[in-house]
Scaffold this motif. Structure first.
Motif, PDB file in Angstrom:
ATOM      1  N   ARG A   1       0.782  -1.130   0.074  1.00 57.98           N
ATOM      2  CA  ARG A   1      -0.173  -0.380   0.462  1.00 57.98           C
ATOM      3  C   ARG A   1       0.410   1.433   0.502  1.00 57.98           C
ATOM      4  NH1 ARG A   1      -3.280   3.520   3.611  1.00 57.98           N
ATOM      5  NH2 ARG A   1      -2.500   2.277   5.376  1.00 57.98           N
ATOM      6  N   ALA A   2       1.954   0.865   0.616  1.00 55.78           N
ATOM      7  CA  ALA A   2       3.095   2.289   0.885  1.00 55.78           C
ATOM      8  C   ALA A   2       3.485   2.747  -1.103  1.00 55.78           C
ATOM      9  CB  ALA A   2       3.927   1.930   1.486  1.00 55.78           C
TER      10      ALA A   2
ATOM     11  N   ALA B   1       0.569   4.106  -3.025  1.00 51.19           N
ATOM     12  CA  ALA B   1       0.338   5.165  -2.473  1.00 51.19           C
ATOM     13  C   ALA B   1       1.588   5.936  -3.015  1.00 51.19           C
ATOM     14  CB  ALA B   1       0.580   5.730  -0.890  1.00 51.19           C
ATOM     15  N   ILE B   2       3.046   6.234  -2.737  1.00 51.75           N
ATOM     16  CA  ILE B   2       4.106   7.010  -3.057  1.00 51.75           C
ATOM     17  C   ILE B   2       4.011   7.341  -5.092  1.00 51.75           C
ATOM     18  CG2 ILE B   2       6.431   6.810  -3.962  1.00 51.75           C
ATOM     19  CD1 ILE B   2       6.327   5.095  -1.006  1.00 51.75           C
TER      20      ILE B   2
ATOM     21  N   ARG C   1       1.327   9.591  -5.729  1.00 53.44           N
ATOM     22  CA  ARG C   1       1.638  11.045  -4.815  1.00 53.44           C
ATOM     23  C   ARG C   1       1.918  11.312  -6.306  1.00 53.44           C
ATOM     24  NH1 ARG C   1       2.778   8.802   0.103  1.00 53.44           N
ATOM     25  NH2 ARG C   1       5.159   9.363  -0.039  1.00 53.44           N
TER      26      ARG C   1
ATOM     27  N   THR D   1      11.144  -3.857  -7.959  1.00 54.22           N
ATOM     28  CA  THR D   1      12.853  -3.943  -7.513  1.00 54.22           C
ATOM     29  C   THR D   1      12.857  -5.232  -8.171  1.00 54.22           C
ATOM     30  OG1 THR D   1      12.338  -6.064  -5.750  1.00 54.22           O
ATOM     31  CG2 THR D   1      12.342  -3.678  -5.320  1.00 54.22           C
TER      32      THR D   1
ATOM     33  N   PRO E   1      14.555   1.560  -5.851  1.00 57.37           N
ATOM     34  CA  PRO E   1      14.138   3.042  -6.026  1.00 57.37           C
ATOM     35  C   PRO E   1      13.737   3.611  -6.801  1.00 57.37           C
ATOM     36  CG  PRO E   1      16.495   2.976  -4.307  1.00 57.37           C
ATOM     37  CD  PRO E   1      15.716   1.022  -5.461  1.00 57.37           C
TER      38      PRO E   1
ATOM     39  N   VAL F   1      17.032   4.241  -0.895  1.00 54.78           N
ATOM     40  CA  VAL F   1      15.796   4.236  -0.604  1.00 54.78           C
ATOM     41  C   VAL F   1      15.193   5.406   0.379  1.00 54.78           C
ATOM     42  CG1 VAL F   1      14.401   2.948   0.714  1.00 54.78           C
ATOM     43  CG2 VAL F   1      15.598   1.440  -0.732  1.00 54.78           C
TER      44      VAL F   1
ATOM     45  N   TYR G   1      12.323   8.012  -0.608  1.00 55.74           N
ATOM     46  CA  TYR G   1      10.675   7.762  -0.008  1.00 55.74           C
ATOM     47  C   TYR G   1      11.063   8.514   1.474  1.00 55.74           C
ATOM     48  CZ  TYR G   1      10.538   4.242  -4.001  1.00 55.74           C
ATOM     49  OH  TYR G   1      11.240   3.569  -4.813  1.00 55.74           O
TER      50      TYR G   1
ATOM     51  N   ALA H   1       6.548   8.721   6.767  1.00 58.15           N
ATOM     52  CA  ALA H   1       7.298   8.981   5.379  1.00 58.15           C
ATOM     53  C   ALA H   1       6.178   8.043   4.204  1.00 58.15           C
ATOM     54  CB  ALA H   1       8.646   9.084   5.322  1.00 58.15           C
ATOM     55  N   MET H   2       6.405   7.125   4.261  1.00 58.09           N
ATOM     56  CA  MET H   2       5.843   6.246   2.631  1.00 58.09           C
ATOM     57  C   MET H   2       4.511   6.921   2.933  1.00 58.09           C
ATOM     58  SD  MET H   2       8.874   3.066   3.021  1.00 58.09           S
ATOM     59  CE  MET H   2       7.766   2.172   1.052  1.00 58.09           C
ATOM     60  N   LEU H   3       3.634   6.814   3.913  1.00 58.40           N
ATOM     61  CA  LEU H   3       2.294   6.574   3.186  1.00 58.40           C
ATOM     62  C   LEU H   3       2.237   8.249   3.687  1.00 58.40           C
ATOM     63  CD1 LEU H   3       1.402   3.504   5.435  1.00 58.40           C
ATOM     64  CD2 LEU H   3       0.855   3.991   3.103  1.00 58.40           C
ATOM     65  N   ALA H   4       2.695   8.926   3.883  1.00 57.07           N
ATOM     66  CA  ALA H   4       2.378   9.934   3.710  1.00 57.07           C
ATOM     67  C   ALA H   4       1.728  10.944   4.679  1.00 57.07           C
ATOM     68  CB  ALA H   4       1.817  11.148   2.436  1.00 57.07           C
TER      69      ALA H   4
ATOM     70  N   ASP I   1      -0.302  -1.079   8.659  1.00 62.53           N
ATOM     71  CA  ASP I   1       0.914  -0.066   7.240  1.00 62.53           C
ATOM     72  C   ASP I   1       2.801  -0.386   7.850  1.00 62.53           C
ATOM     73  OD1 ASP I   1      -1.521   1.125   6.743  1.00 62.53           O
ATOM     74  OD2 ASP I   1      -1.356   2.343   9.068  1.00 62.53           O
TER      75      ASP I   1
ATOM     76  N   ASP J   1       3.208  -3.332   5.976  1.00 55.11           N
ATOM     77  CA  ASP J   1       3.368  -3.290   4.708  1.00 55.11           C
ATOM     78  C   ASP J   1       4.662  -2.463   4.512  1.00 55.11           C
ATOM     79  OD1 ASP J   1       1.252  -2.386   2.238  1.00 55.11           O
ATOM     80  OD2 ASP J   1       3.249  -0.259   1.883  1.00 55.11           O
ATOM     81  N   ALA J   2       4.866  -1.112   4.911  1.00 51.07           N
ATOM     82  CA  ALA J   2       6.307  -0.129   5.026  1.00 51.07           C
ATOM     83  C   ALA J   2       7.726  -0.328   5.001  1.00 51.07           C
ATOM     84  CB  ALA J   2       6.259   1.317   5.493  1.00 51.07           C
TER      85      ALA J   2
ATOM     86  N   GLU K   1       8.143  -3.115   2.480  1.00 52.68           N
ATOM     87  CA  GLU K   1       8.428  -3.211   1.116  1.00 52.68           C
ATOM     88  C   GLU K   1      10.095  -2.152   1.003  1.00 52.68           C
ATOM     89  OE1 GLU K   1       6.673  -3.340  -2.040  1.00 52.68           O
ATOM     90  OE2 GLU K   1       8.325  -1.867  -2.214  1.00 52.68           O
TER      91      GLU K   1
ATOM     92  N   ASN L   1      12.132  -5.276   0.816  1.00 54.00           N
ATOM     93  CA  ASN L   1      12.080  -5.903  -1.003  1.00 54.00           C
ATOM     94  C   ASN L   1      12.668  -4.955  -1.345  1.00 54.00           C
ATOM     95  OD1 ASN L   1      10.504  -7.479  -2.676  1.00 54.00           O
ATOM     96  ND2 ASN L   1       9.826  -5.297  -3.204  1.00 54.00           N
ATOM     97  N   MET L   2      13.302  -4.212  -1.786  1.00 51.97           N
ATOM     98  CA  MET L   2      13.408  -3.790  -2.857  1.00 51.97           C
ATOM     99  C   MET L   2      15.700  -2.976  -1.875  1.00 51.97           C
ATOM    100  SD  MET L   2      12.286   0.845  -2.720  1.00 51.97           S
ATOM    101  CE  MET L   2      11.254   0.989  -1.216  1.00 51.97           C
TER     102      MET L   2
ATOM    103  N   LEU M   1       8.769 -13.191  -1.632  1.00 50.50           N
ATOM    104  CA  LEU M   1       8.047 -12.107  -0.650  1.00 50.50           C
ATOM    105  C   LEU M   1       8.122 -11.798   0.889  1.00 50.50           C
ATOM    106  CD1 LEU M   1       4.433 -13.067  -1.987  1.00 50.50           C
ATOM    107  CD2 LEU M   1       5.580 -11.491  -2.771  1.00 50.50           C
TER     108      LEU M   1
ATOM    109  N   ARG N   1       1.340  -9.632   2.563  1.00 46.38           N
ATOM    110  CA  ARG N   1       2.908  -9.438   2.816  1.00 46.38           C
ATOM    111  C   ARG N   1       2.079  -8.670   4.394  1.00 46.38           C
ATOM    112  NH1 ARG N   1       6.332  -5.303   0.191  1.00 46.38           N
ATOM    113  NH2 ARG N   1       5.671  -6.327  -1.295  1.00 46.38           N
TER     114      ARG N   1
END
Lengths: 127, 173
Positions: free
Chosen positions: A10-11, A14-15, A18, A83, A105, B20, B24, B74-77, B88, B91-92, B95, B98-99, B116, B168
């Motif tokens: 979801r993050a 959202a990015i 935006r 990625t 990224p 990263v 982000y 930060a990632m979800l503003a 949340d 998730d963040a 991710e 993952n990156m 995953l 995830r």
């Protein structure tokens, strides 16, 4: 213009939202390829799909293959946003029918530049 | 044991993490810190991905609780005073692993597959067939974070973090 953003994070959705929404794109989100296909089978025909590779249920590569089987979706532009940076994976996705490939990224301008290269030259995108 | 590709070094991990953050979180990112900044008592969130194939290993990112919360905001503003829900954070943090893991995978011999991410609220332990290869201790806004790379036997070995078809948001206990 309409972007279908497909990512299990979801993050990350959202990015991406935006990045493109302020320059005029409508967005729809899906958490995996199957959900994205459901949106499209229900009538959504996006201009661009932004597709993660590693997702549960249906991954991005499978999604690309499924979309490319359907002639009615031949005009949908497919952009991998993932990625997965291995050369063989990039080649595989492009061979399956993806048009562009962005590795996470990424800076926001990378997405907008790719959209511009793909022919979305409207004022909103190029602004 | 599979040796790390000579291309992968501490500096590569630092660069990946900095990318990263700069992308982000929009700040200069974590800075190197002495290992003592991380203790077993540090409340944290941890996420890991495994790579299986020509190279076999696990990449884990451990974030102190406050760092995980700030990263998620930060990632979800989210607003500074907004408290992220557990899903949340999962998730963040997932991710980020993952990156970092995906980019590590691109630096080591392929072909290989990426799992995953799995997420937990303590540093994720590696299976016994993996051994630590790199450990990067960093600090961000005064909070410790750690990136670990563990490598093991070849692709015939099982996955370090089982690939899953579950979302995830599935969190380890």
């Amino acid at each position: 213009m309409h972007a279908l953003i497909i990512d299990d994070s979801r993050a990350m959705r959202a990015i991406l939202r935006r990045i493109v929404a302020p320059v005029g794109w409508q967005t729809t989100e899906a958490a995996n390829g199957r959900e994205a296909l459901d949106h499209m089978e229900a009538g959504l025909v996006p201009d661009v799909c932004m597709i993660d590779w590693n997702m549960p249920v249906m991954d991005g590569y499978q999604f690309v293959c499924e979309v490319r089987k359907r002639p009615e979706w031949r005009d949908v532009t497919l952009m991998m946003v993932t990625t997965e940076g291995e050369h063989s994976q990039i080649v595989r996705a492009l061979a399956a029918g993806a048009h562009e490939y962005v590795i996470k990224p990424f800076p926001p301008e990378a997405i907008l530049d790719k959209l511009s290269l793909l022919g979305f030259q409207s004022q909103e995108v190029s602004a | 044991m599979t040796a790390l590709a000579p291309e992968l070094a501490q500096q590569d991990l630092e660069t990946l993490v900095a990318q990263v953050w700069s992308t982000y979180v929009l700040d200069e990112g974590p800075l190197p810190a002495p290992p003592a900044s991380w203790t077993s008592a540090t409340p944290c969130w941890s996420s890991a991905v495994s790579v299986t194939g020509a190279w076999h290993g696990m990449i884990a990112v451990d974030l102190a609780q406050d760092a995980a919360v700030a990263l998620t905001r930060a990632m979800l503003a989210m607003e500074d005073d907004e408290e992220p829900a557990a899903e949340d954070l999962v998730d963040a943090v997932g991710e980020v692993a993952n990156m970092v893991g995906g980019n590590v995978k691109a630096l080591v011999p392929g072909p290989s597959g990426l799992s995953l991410p799995v997420v937990g609220q303590s540093p994720l332990a590696a299976p016994s067939d993996l051994a630590p290869s790199l450990c990067l201790d960093l600090t961000w806004n005064g909070h410790p974070l750690r990136v670990r790379v563990l490598t093991g036997a070849g692709s015939s070995a099982g996955s370090a973090v089982e690939p899953s078809t579950a979302p995830r948001q599935e969190m380890l206990p």
